[in-house]
Structure formats: C-alpha cells, structure tokens
Design a protein around this motif. Sequence first.
Motif, mmCIF file in Angstrom:
data_model
loop_
_atom_site.group_PDB
_atom_site.id
_atom_site.type_symbol
_atom_site.label_atom_id
_atom_site.label_comp_id
_atom_site.label_asym_id
_atom_site.label_seq_id
_atom_site.Cartn_x
_atom_site.Cartn_y
_atom_site.Cartn_z
ATOM 1 N N LYS A 1 -6.692 7.634 -3.275
ATOM 2 C CA LYS A 1 -5.615 8.504 -3.745
ATOM 3 C C LYS A 1 -6.135 9.938 -3.981
ATOM 4 O O LYS A 1 -5.436 10.914 -3.652
ATOM 5 N N ALA A 2 -7.323 10.064 -4.536
ATOM 6 C CA ALA A 2 -7.891 11.399 -4.760
ATOM 7 C C ALA A 2 -8.137 12.103 -3.430
ATOM 8 O O ALA A 2 -7.835 13.293 -3.272
ATOM 9 N N HIS A 3 -8.698 11.375 -2.463
ATOM 10 C CA HIS A 3 -8.954 11.940 -1.135
ATOM 11 C C HIS A 3 -7.656 12.402 -0.499
ATOM 12 O O HIS A 3 -7.577 13.495 0.085
ATOM 13 N N GLN A 4 -6.641 11.573 -0.613
ATOM 14 C CA GLN A 4 -5.328 11.906 -0.056
ATOM 15 C C GLN A 4 -4.736 13.142 -0.731
ATOM 16 O O GLN A 4 -3.945 13.873 -0.135
ATOM 17 N N LEU B 1 0.837 -1.209 0.000
ATOM 18 C CA LEU B 1 0.000 0.000 0.000
ATOM 19 C C LEU B 1 0.872 1.258 0.000
ATOM 20 O O LEU B 1 0.598 2.219 -0.727
ATOM 21 N N ILE B 2 1.910 1.236 0.810
ATOM 22 C CA ILE B 2 2.808 2.399 0.869
ATOM 23 C C ILE B 2 3.500 2.603 -0.474
ATOM 24 O O ILE B 2 3.674 3.740 -0.938
ATOM 25 N N SER B 3 3.880 1.491 -1.130
ATOM 26 C CA SER B 3 4.514 1.602 -2.451
ATOM 27 C C SER B 3 3.547 2.170 -3.494
ATOM 28 O O SER B 3 3.976 2.757 -4.485
ATOM 29 N N ARG B 4 2.248 1.975 -3.262
ATOM 30 C CA ARG B 4 1.234 2.531 -4.157
ATOM 31 C C ARG B 4 0.905 3.981 -3.813
ATOM 32 O O ARG B 4 0.028 4.596 -4.432
ATOM 33 N N GLY B 5 1.605 4.523 -2.822
ATOM 34 C CA GLY B 5 1.407 5.930 -2.465
ATOM 35 C C GLY B 5 0.335 6.165 -1.432
ATOM 36 O O GLY B 5 -0.069 7.317 -1.192
ATOM 37 N N ILE B 6 -0.165 5.098 -0.778
ATOM 38 C CA ILE B 6 -1.191 5.249 0.261
ATOM 39 C C ILE B 6 -0.498 5.379 1.616
ATOM 40 O O ILE B 6 0.238 4.481 2.031
ATOM 41 N N ASN B 7 -0.706 6.495 2.305
ATOM 42 C CA ASN B 7 -0.039 6.694 3.592
ATOM 43 C C ASN B 7 -0.872 6.125 4.744
ATOM 44 O O ASN B 7 -2.022 5.731 4.574
ATOM 45 N N LYS B 8 -0.267 6.096 5.924
ATOM 46 C CA LYS B 8 -0.927 5.476 7.076
ATOM 47 C C LYS B 8 -2.168 6.257 7.524
ATOM 48 O O LYS B 8 -3.121 5.661 8.050
ATOM 49 N N ASP B 9 -2.154 7.572 7.334
ATOM 50 C CA ASP B 9 -3.349 8.346 7.691
ATOM 51 C C ASP B 9 -4.548 7.896 6.862
ATOM 52 O O ASP B 9 -5.668 7.777 7.377
ATOM 53 N N SER B 10 -4.321 7.642 5.582
ATOM 54 C CA SER B 10 -5.397 7.169 4.710
ATOM 55 C C SER B 10 -5.826 5.750 5.079
ATOM 56 O O SER B 10 -7.015 5.421 5.028
ATOM 57 N N ILE B 11 -4.853 4.925 5.462
ATOM 58 C CA ILE B 11 -5.175 3.555 5.881
ATOM 59 C C ILE B 11 -6.103 3.589 7.095
ATOM 60 O O ILE B 11 -7.080 2.830 7.182
ATOM 61 N N LYS B 12 -5.817 4.498 8.021
ATOM 62 C CA LYS B 12 -6.659 4.619 9.212
ATOM 63 C C LYS B 12 -8.024 5.237 8.857
ATOM 64 O O LYS B 12 -9.063 4.780 9.348
ATOM 65 N N TYR B 13 -8.005 6.257 8.018
ATOM 66 C CA TYR B 13 -9.252 6.958 7.676
ATOM 67 C C TYR B 13 -10.236 6.021 6.982
ATOM 68 O O TYR B 13 -11.436 6.013 7.299
ATOM 69 N N PHE B 14 -9.737 5.220 6.031
ATOM 70 C CA PHE B 14 -10.602 4.303 5.288
ATOM 71 C C PHE B 14 -10.688 2.921 5.948
ATOM 72 O O PHE B 14 -11.347 2.034 5.420
ATOM 73 N N ASN B 15 -10.007 2.783 7.089
ATOM 74 C CA ASN B 15 -10.043 1.548 7.876
ATOM 75 C C ASN B 15 -9.639 0.331 7.032
ATOM 76 O O ASN B 15 -10.208 -0.765 7.161
ATOM 77 N N ILE B 16 -8.623 0.526 6.187
ATOM 78 C CA ILE B 16 -8.123 -0.558 5.343
ATOM 79 C C ILE B 16 -7.452 -1.609 6.234
ATOM 80 O O ILE B 16 -6.785 -1.271 7.216
ATOM 81 N N GLY B 17 -7.638 -2.870 5.912
ATOM 82 C CA GLY B 17 -7.083 -3.924 6.750
ATOM 83 C C GLY B 17 -6.429 -5.034 5.949
ATOM 84 O O GLY B 17 -6.223 -4.921 4.729
ATOM 85 N N TYR B 18 -6.108 -6.102 6.658
ATOM 86 C CA TYR B 18 -5.501 -7.267 6.014
ATOM 87 C C TYR B 18 -6.075 -8.541 6.626
ATOM 88 O O TYR B 18 -6.116 -8.703 7.851
ATOM 89 N N ALA B 19 -6.544 -9.444 5.754
ATOM 90 C CA ALA B 19 -7.028 -10.757 6.178
ATOM 91 C C ALA B 19 -5.900 -11.760 5.951
ATOM 92 O O ALA B 19 -5.528 -12.024 4.801
ATOM 93 N N PRO B 20 -5.328 -12.328 7.000
ATOM 94 C CA PRO B 20 -4.179 -13.238 6.862
ATOM 95 C C PRO B 20 -4.543 -14.549 6.164
ATOM 96 O O PRO B 20 -5.703 -14.810 5.851
ATOM 97 N N THR B 21 -3.533 -15.366 5.953
ATOM 98 C CA THR B 21 -3.726 -16.641 5.254
ATOM 99 C C THR B 21 -4.441 -17.667 6.124
ATOM 100 O O THR B 21 -4.959 -18.662 5.619
ATOM 101 N N ASN B 22 -4.464 -17.457 7.435
ATOM 102 C CA ASN B 22 -5.148 -18.359 8.371
ATOM 103 C C ASN B 22 -6.609 -18.538 7.970
ATOM 104 O O ASN B 22 -7.377 -17.588 7.961
ATOM 105 N N SER B 23 -6.996 -19.768 7.644
ATOM 106 C CA SER B 23 -8.344 -20.006 7.114
ATOM 107 C C SER B 23 -9.428 -19.963 8.178
ATOM 108 O O SER B 23 -10.611 -20.045 7.864
#
Length: 599
Positions: A275-278, A143-165
């Motif tokens: 990205k536009a919001h950011q 996400l950071i490589s795509r230009g999304i910063n941590k403030d945006s991650i928190k604002y949009f509540n972006i997350g990660y679902a691990p491989t654990n089934s």
Amino acid sequence: MKKISQQDIDYILDSIDIVELVSEYIKLDKRGKNYLGLCPFHNEKTPSFTVSPDKKIAYCFGCGGGGNIFKFLSQIENITYNQAIIKLGNRLGLELDDTTSKKENFNLNNRLDVMYYANSLIADYYNYILLNTKEAEPALNYLISRGINKDSIKYFNIGYAPTNSKLAIDFFKANNISLEYAKDAGIIGLSSENEDYYDVFKDRIMFPIKDDKDKVVAFSGRTMSNDKNIAKYYNTHETDIFEKRKVLYNFSNARQHINKEKNIILCEGYMDVIKAHQSGVKNIVALMGTNIDNDKLDELLKISSKITLALDNDSAGEEATVNIGNKLIKKTDNISKLIFTGEKDIDEFINGCLKKDAEFDFYNYSNKNKKHFLEFKIDYYLNLSVGNIEQKINYKNEILEDLTYIEDKSLKDLLLSYLAEKFIIDKKILITELNSLRVKHRSKNNKSMPLFKGNLYSSIKYDKNLCRMFKYLFLDRAILLEVYEELSSCKFQDKLFDDLLNSLVIYYNNYPKFEIHRFINNISDVELINLATYIDSQDFLIEDTPNVDVVRDYILYFNNEFDLQQNVFEIKNNLKNAILVSDYETQLTLLEQLKKYKK
C-alpha cells in the motif's frame, strides 16, 4: 515486450548513474573526481573500489570485480548479463524481453538452484491463476477491496494457490522439477503416514518473498478461509535458501529508492509495503516477524544511515520498535519513528486517510510526520511508568545511557530537554548525571573511510610504451583509421594487445568516440578489461594533442623491438646447441653477438 537492441543498451548506459547504482550496495566517499568504497567482491580493510562518474565504470584492480553498470549489477546480484540489462531497463520504463528462458538462468544440476527455480516458476504460475481464473476471483476481489490495484499485483507478483491439494505437485512434475527439492524449498510437504507429497499452500493469497539478489526464496500465504482453526498467515519454514533474520520483504525492489531518499522505512506487514509503494513511498521494507538481526541492521546502514521505524501501533509493534531502536541507537543518530495514529498499521492508516480525502499524499505525510526514536521511547516509557517512581527512574537512566551514543551535540541537547520536560526532572540534574556516564563510541564501520594511499596499479606490469600508443588510439579514432594498415602488421610481444587492437577496431566501426564504459560492454575477457581500464585511467600522453606521427614512431619501435627479440632468441637457441656439442669457437662468436645486442 521487445528484444534487446544495441540502441536500448546505449540508452541504458547513458541514463543510469553508476554512482547511484553502486551506492545502493556500498557506501562511497568522494575522492576528487571519483568515489571510493570497500570492494564488495573481496574482503579488504582499506577501500580501493573506484567509481568514476565521468568514465561510467566501477572497478577494483585488486580482484578485477566490477566494470560498467551491467557488469557490476550482474556480478553483485549473481545474475546473467541479459538479466542485468533488463533489470536496469525496467527502471527506465523499457519493456525488454529476455531472449533466454527462465530455465537457462539456473543450474538445474545444483540442488539450491533447483529450489530457487521451483520458487520462481510457481510464483509466476500463482500470479497467472490470480489474474486469469474464475476460481481466484474471490481472492482478486478481496485484494481490490483492500485497495490493491492490478499494477501492484503484477509488480509484487502476488498470486493465488487454489484449494486443489495437488496443483503445485502436478505443476512441478510437468516441468521436470524434483519433488524432493520442491519439498526442501518448502512449497510442498511429505506425509509421514503414507509418504505422499501434498501442497503446503491451499486457498491462500500468495506473497513471494525475495532475497537481496531478487531471487524468490519463500512465500507467505494469506488464507481465504473463514475457518478460525486455520492460521490467517502461513509462511514457508526456514530452508537452505531462506533464513527469516536475513530477509526483508521488498528489499531488492526498494534498494534504488532507499538510495534516492537516503532513508529506509521499516514496517511489519506485506500489505503495509504494497500500500505504501502504491502511494508513492517506495523506500519501504517489511520485517519477517517483529525483530531483525544485528548483521542485517549493519547491512542496511551500509547503504543508508537514516532509518524510519513504522511498525504497528499495537503493543507488540511498539515493543518491537523499542527493541530495534535500542540496537540502532548504538550505530546511528538518525533513527525516526513514523507517527500514524488512529489505525493499527500503515495499510489501514492509508486506507482510512484515502476514505476521508481521495487526494491524500502519503509520501508527503511520511516525510513530515516523524519524531526522533528517543522522543518516542521517552513517551513510551512515560506511559509505562505512570504511578511507579522506581520504574520511572530506571527508564530515565536507560535513556541517559542512550544519549551517551548521540554524536550530534544539538540533537543531544534537544533530547535532554525533552526528557526533562516529560519526566519532570530538572535539566541541570540530568546534565550532571549524563556527564558522569562514559561517552560511548560507535563502531568505526559508520565513520568515513580512510583515504587509500597505495598504488592501485602497483601489481600491474604492462609494456608502458604500448600503453602510451594505445592511449593515443583511445583519444582519436582518426589516428587509428590512418595507421590501421601499419598497425595490422605490427608485432606485439603480448597477445593481449593484439586482442585490444581487434576489439578497438570493432568498437570504432560502431562508435565515433571512445568511452570506456561502452568499450568494455562487449568484452568478456577480464584481463582485456583490466588492460583497457588501466590505459584509460592513466595519463600516458607525451603530446597534449594526439599526433599520428608519434603513433607511427611507436609502430616502428615495436617492429624493430620485435625483430631484435627474435634475433636474440635465435642466438640464444644456437648458443644452447653449441654448448651441448662443446663447440667452443661457435660459443665465443655467439657470445660476442649477444654483447652487441645488450649494448
């Protein structure tokens, strides 16, 4: 984060413009000092929902909906009062802590509420995993490589679902959430082979999708796997709380910015929105696919008549732009196409521009690089019809049909000139053909609303003299303090006025001046809010300047009136008893007494 204080509440009440807030949900027309719109809380054809910027209230006296900014927001978004305070506080940069737990905001005996609750909890958990675990580092770095910063991650509540089934399953079990309802929400699945539950999302970056009322209804997961057999994006299937055609990504967050900019930007992807919001463009929403329902378009046009289409530059995006624009042109003149060349979508375009110029201003760019939708459509059809005269004529006829909907004569003439230039057809011929077509008329939903001519208070029957007295008390705190002892012993026929007096005393212990939006802030009784709002909005004054002697006269009048009513009640009761025992002499005496009171 800090707990909500009265100081915070007062600051929010003073800072949030109620007209702007209500305008995020309904269209308002100015009527004198106030604004008028169709009530969002009940069906009506003639607008009677009144918004007063001076008094800072929005209210419908027909159904009792609305109130101050907190009551309006809590009702229109179906959230708690505290949630409304926190949500409006966030707009002002206040970091307020909700003293209620997330669980208390849902009815866990209701299946749909459990589905909302499950989505909300797991969204926060996925976000925590993304920002705080080693397993999620590749996703975070992506996400950071795509230009999304941590403030945006928190604002949009972006997350990660691990491989654990079983991660989501174990999480729901730990939080006593029904796995069957979690399955109904689309977060977990049930194997048809062994009837065992499994996680639907694994090794995916998770984008929570919210409905118009800011509730998480679904997810879109972007895979981190390089396996080409795995779908790049996987979305929650449609459920009882999620219908793709009724949802736009980021709409609940963008609503206030749409109202501010008087324009909605419509794009395709979540990354485009983020990205536009950011980059400062916050009035942007994304489709759940490449199409949109007519009802949803009507809903958007209720809060803004201007829409900018910013779908992808590929063939599917351009085709979708034409399809959506064709629907919109029948509803509004104000449709634009955002021009961004050289890249497939807004996300890639912003990244490319920032690489060339770190100071690139996308907000400024998006305002200056638009063309009218019909200009875009003319160019698009011109490219499709190269070398095919018959196709070109058909496209020309379709665009002339579109022009019959355009109400702005100058705009229509400019677009006609553009069509003539691009299709190399004499404008006079086009004018002749256009004049031969029947002028289309748009739905009256987009016209200015008729003036409400009725009496909003025609069904309200309060004692006018009592209302006049309280009007004086509203206008001058000093009068209430001076006559408080006399008021305390005052006998009101209607207990609602006793409640009003008690509420007013409490209010004046905290505030020196009466303001209706503050006064109703701590009142939950709808009838009492109706009464206070009614008195405040009416001109009952006998004297231009509040006068304590007038109030004392009213108190004396009400006490005498009460005593009189008590006497009449006693005589009538005695008369009833005399009739039962056939005491004619007593009956005549009591009737004579009643006649005196009637005089």
